[in-house]
Design a protein around this motif. Structure first.
Motif, PDB file in Angstrom:
ATOM      1  N   HIS A 125      -7.044  14.807   3.248  1.00 30.04           N
ATOM      2  CA  HIS A 125      -7.153  14.200   4.577  1.00 30.04           C
ATOM      3  C   HIS A 125      -7.176  12.696   4.343  1.00 30.04           C
ATOM      4  N   PHE A 126      -6.278  11.975   4.999  1.00 32.28           N
ATOM      5  CA  PHE A 126      -6.022  10.589   4.625  1.00 32.28           C
ATOM      6  C   PHE A 126      -6.953   9.570   5.275  1.00 32.28           C
ATOM      7  N   GLY A 127      -7.857  10.028   6.142  1.00 31.69           N
ATOM      8  CA  GLY A 127      -8.783   9.094   6.764  1.00 31.69           C
ATOM      9  C   GLY A 127      -8.035   7.994   7.490  1.00 31.69           C
ATOM     10  N   MET A 128      -8.497   6.766   7.387  1.00 29.54           N
ATOM     11  CA  MET A 128      -7.828   5.655   8.056  1.00 29.54           C
ATOM     12  C   MET A 128      -6.795   4.963   7.175  1.00 29.54           C
ATOM     13  N   THR A 129      -7.017   4.964   5.856  1.00 24.38           N
ATOM     14  CA  THR A 129      -6.178   4.129   4.982  1.00 24.38           C
ATOM     15  C   THR A 129      -5.676   4.856   3.740  1.00 24.38           C
ATOM     16  N   GLY A 130      -5.831   6.167   3.679  1.00 20.17           N
ATOM     17  CA  GLY A 130      -5.392   6.889   2.498  1.00 20.17           C
ATOM     18  C   GLY A 130      -3.876   7.021   2.427  1.00 20.17           C
ATOM     19  N   LYS A 131      -3.339   7.054   1.201  1.00 20.02           N
ATOM     20  CA  LYS A 131      -1.907   7.298   1.013  1.00 20.02           C
ATOM     21  C   LYS A 131      -1.630   7.651  -0.445  1.00 20.02           C
ATOM     22  N   LEU A 132      -0.454   8.221  -0.674  1.00 13.30           N
ATOM     23  CA  LEU A 132      -0.011   8.568  -2.016  1.00 13.30           C
ATOM     24  C   LEU A 132       0.851   7.457  -2.581  1.00 13.30           C
TER      25      LEU A 132
ATOM     26  N   GLU B  44       3.167  15.168 -17.379  1.00 11.26           N
ATOM     27  CA  GLU B  44       3.662  15.333 -18.742  1.00 11.26           C
ATOM     28  C   GLU B  44       4.774  14.341 -19.076  1.00 11.26           C
ATOM     29  N   ASP B  45       5.559  13.923 -18.056  1.00 10.69           N
ATOM     30  CA  ASP B  45       6.639  12.966 -18.307  1.00 10.69           C
ATOM     31  C   ASP B  45       6.164  11.517 -18.223  1.00 10.69           C
ATOM     32  N   ASP B  46       4.838  11.318 -18.169  1.00 10.22           N
ATOM     33  CA  ASP B  46       4.182  10.012 -18.119  1.00 10.22           C
ATOM     34  C   ASP B  46       4.313   9.319 -16.759  1.00 10.22           C
ATOM     35  N   SER B  47       4.825  10.005 -15.760  1.00 12.08           N
ATOM     36  CA  SER B  47       4.741   9.479 -14.390  1.00 12.08           C
ATOM     37  C   SER B  47       3.331   9.735 -13.872  1.00 12.08           C
ATOM     38  N   LYS B  48       2.973   9.030 -12.780  1.00 10.59           N
ATOM     39  CA  LYS B  48       1.604   9.115 -12.270  1.00 10.59           C
ATOM     40  C   LYS B  48       1.606   9.219 -10.747  1.00 10.59           C
ATOM     41  N   LEU B  49       0.542   9.797 -10.231  1.00 12.13           N
ATOM     42  CA  LEU B  49       0.301   9.811  -8.794  1.00 12.13           C
ATOM     43  C   LEU B  49      -1.087   9.266  -8.536  1.00 12.13           C
ATOM     44  N   ALA B  50      -1.170   8.269  -7.655  1.00  9.82           N
ATOM     45  CA  ALA B  50      -2.461   7.727  -7.233  1.00  9.82           C
ATOM     46  C   ALA B  50      -2.692   8.075  -5.770  1.00  9.82           C
ATOM     47  N   PHE B  51      -3.875   8.530  -5.468  1.00  7.29           N
ATOM     48  CA  PHE B  51      -4.323   8.656  -4.082  1.00  7.29           C
ATOM     49  C   PHE B  51      -5.214   7.444  -3.831  1.00  7.29           C
ATOM     50  N   THR B  52      -4.727   6.520  -3.023  1.00  4.77           N
ATOM     51  CA  THR B  52      -5.474   5.282  -2.779  1.00  4.77           C
ATOM     52  C   THR B  52      -6.112   5.316  -1.403  1.00  4.77           C
ATOM     53  N   CYS B  53      -7.242   4.627  -1.274  1.00  2.00           N
ATOM     54  CA  CYS B  53      -7.940   4.602   0.013  1.00  2.00           C
ATOM     55  C   CYS B  53      -8.921   3.427   0.031  1.00  2.00           C
ATOM     56  N   PRO B  54      -8.494   2.280   0.552  1.00  5.41           N
ATOM     57  CA  PRO B  54      -9.363   1.098   0.553  1.00  5.41           C
ATOM     58  C   PRO B  54     -10.682   1.303   1.291  1.00  5.41           C
ATOM     59  N   ARG B  55     -10.668   2.012   2.409  1.00  4.52           N
ATOM     60  CA  ARG B  55     -11.878   2.120   3.229  1.00  4.52           C
ATOM     61  C   ARG B  55     -12.717   3.364   2.944  1.00  4.52           C
ATOM     62  N   LYS B  56     -12.257   4.208   2.060  1.00  9.02           N
ATOM     63  CA  LYS B  56     -13.024   5.361   1.565  1.00  9.02           C
ATOM     64  C   LYS B  56     -13.363   6.392   2.644  1.00  9.02           C
ATOM     65  N   PHE B  57     -12.545   6.484   3.685  1.00  9.61           N
ATOM     66  CA  PHE B  57     -12.780   7.492   4.720  1.00  9.61           C
ATOM     67  C   PHE B  57     -11.973   8.765   4.485  1.00  9.61           C
ATOM     68  N   ALA B  58     -11.100   8.753   3.483  1.00  6.11           N
ATOM     69  CA  ALA B  58     -10.308   9.938   3.164  1.00  6.11           C
ATOM     70  C   ALA B  58     -11.215  11.019   2.572  1.00  6.11           C
ATOM     71  N   LYS B  59     -10.686  12.250   2.520  1.00  7.48           N
ATOM     72  CA  LYS B  59     -11.435  13.358   1.938  1.00  7.48           C
ATOM     73  C   LYS B  59     -10.489  14.210   1.107  1.00  7.48           C
ATOM     74  N   LEU B  60     -10.968  14.656  -0.042  1.00 15.49           N
ATOM     75  CA  LEU B  60     -10.227  15.554  -0.915  1.00 15.49           C
ATOM     76  C   LEU B  60     -11.007  16.854  -1.056  1.00 15.49           C
TER      77      LEU B  60
END
Length: 262
Positions: free
Chosen positions: A73-80, A99-115
């Motif tokens: 749940h992306f809250g107000m500022t979450g994104k991939l 495994e291929d050294d690519s990465k995924l970040a879930f970012t959220c400046p305001r911390k309202f997202a939920k995992l």
């Protein structure tokens, strides 16, 4: 706050970047957004991979090859943020290394997202009392939901236990497009008005979803594009000025000329 169209964009982004890649490492951030112990996420995700994605309302479900789904749940500022360089994006709360050294970040400046971790989409929907998805609801289901309701129509549209996916912004848009005052009581609306609202739910969400996915502006006739200008912006129909009121505790934009009395 991300609503259904914005989550649809995140789904397409995930589909294009992270499916069928083995996760070899997990880094967790601020525990505020984690709805289970962070160690549970690490144990489940390492050596696993995402097979497919599903969107329900404002939630994105990443189905794992082994043991359930990762729910976002992306809250107000979450994104991939998918990337292949070494610098971790600012405000990263969850980082997956593949495994291929690519990465995924879930970012959220305001911390309202939920995992969350869940067994399935259906189990999560039931445990979190989520209604039918706003783009899957039938006219009959919508009219049945409205039957006997005495609250405001905007409050009903935003009630995630009834209809999942519509938030403050697109509830305003649907009502602007149907020329119905956001404070109108559901039981005072005619069948014709309710059917018009149902039709516009699909129309508005599909139009905005495509705009978000394609990186385009919403139509000039939409109220949504004026929200940054705030109260006093010109009505898209040139019928007066946009005003702000509070409905169901939320700041609401509407045109008092187009949308009349309630």
């Amino acid at each position: 706050m991300p609503e259904l169209p914005e989550v649809a964009y995140q789904k397409k982004y995930a589909d294009a970047t992270i499916l069928h890649k083995k996760i070899i490492a997990v880094e967790t951030g601020d525990k505020k957004i984690y709805q289970s112990p962070k160690s549970d996420f690490e144990k489940l995700l390492v050596s696993n991979q995402f097979e497919s994605t599903t969107r329900l309302g404002k939630y994105l479900f990443l189905k794992l090859k082994k043991n359930g789904v990762l729910v976002m749940h992306f809250g107000m500022t979450g994104k991939l943020d998918f990337y292949q360089h070494d610098e971790t994006p600012k405000y990263t709360k969850l980082k997956l290394i593949f495994e291929d050294d690519s990465k995924l970040a879930f970012t959220c400046p305001r911390k309202f997202a939920k995992l969350y971790l869940a067994e399935s989409v259906e189990a999560f929907q039931e445990s979190h009392n989520l209604g039918v998805d706003a783009l899957a609801i039938s006219e009959k289901q919508f009219l049945d939901i409205c039957d006997g309701r005495s609250g405001t129509i905007k409050g009903l549209l935003m009630n995630q236990s009834l209809i999942a996916g519509i938030g403050n912004m697109y509830a305003d848009e649907v009502l602007f497009q149907t020329k119905i005052h956001p404070k109108s009581k559901v039981n005072n609306l005619s069948q014709k008005q309710l059917k018009s609202i149902f039709d516009k739910i699909g129309d508005v969400l599909e139009v905005v979803k495509e705009a978000r996915i394609e990186g385009k502006r919403v139509p000039e006739s939409y109220l949504t594009r004026l929200r940054k200008e705030g109260e006093g912006a010109d009505c898209p129909r040139n019928n007066g000025k946009i005003e702000q009121i509070k409905v169901s505790g939320r700041t609401t934009y509407y045109c008092p000329v187009c949308q009349g009395e309630f």
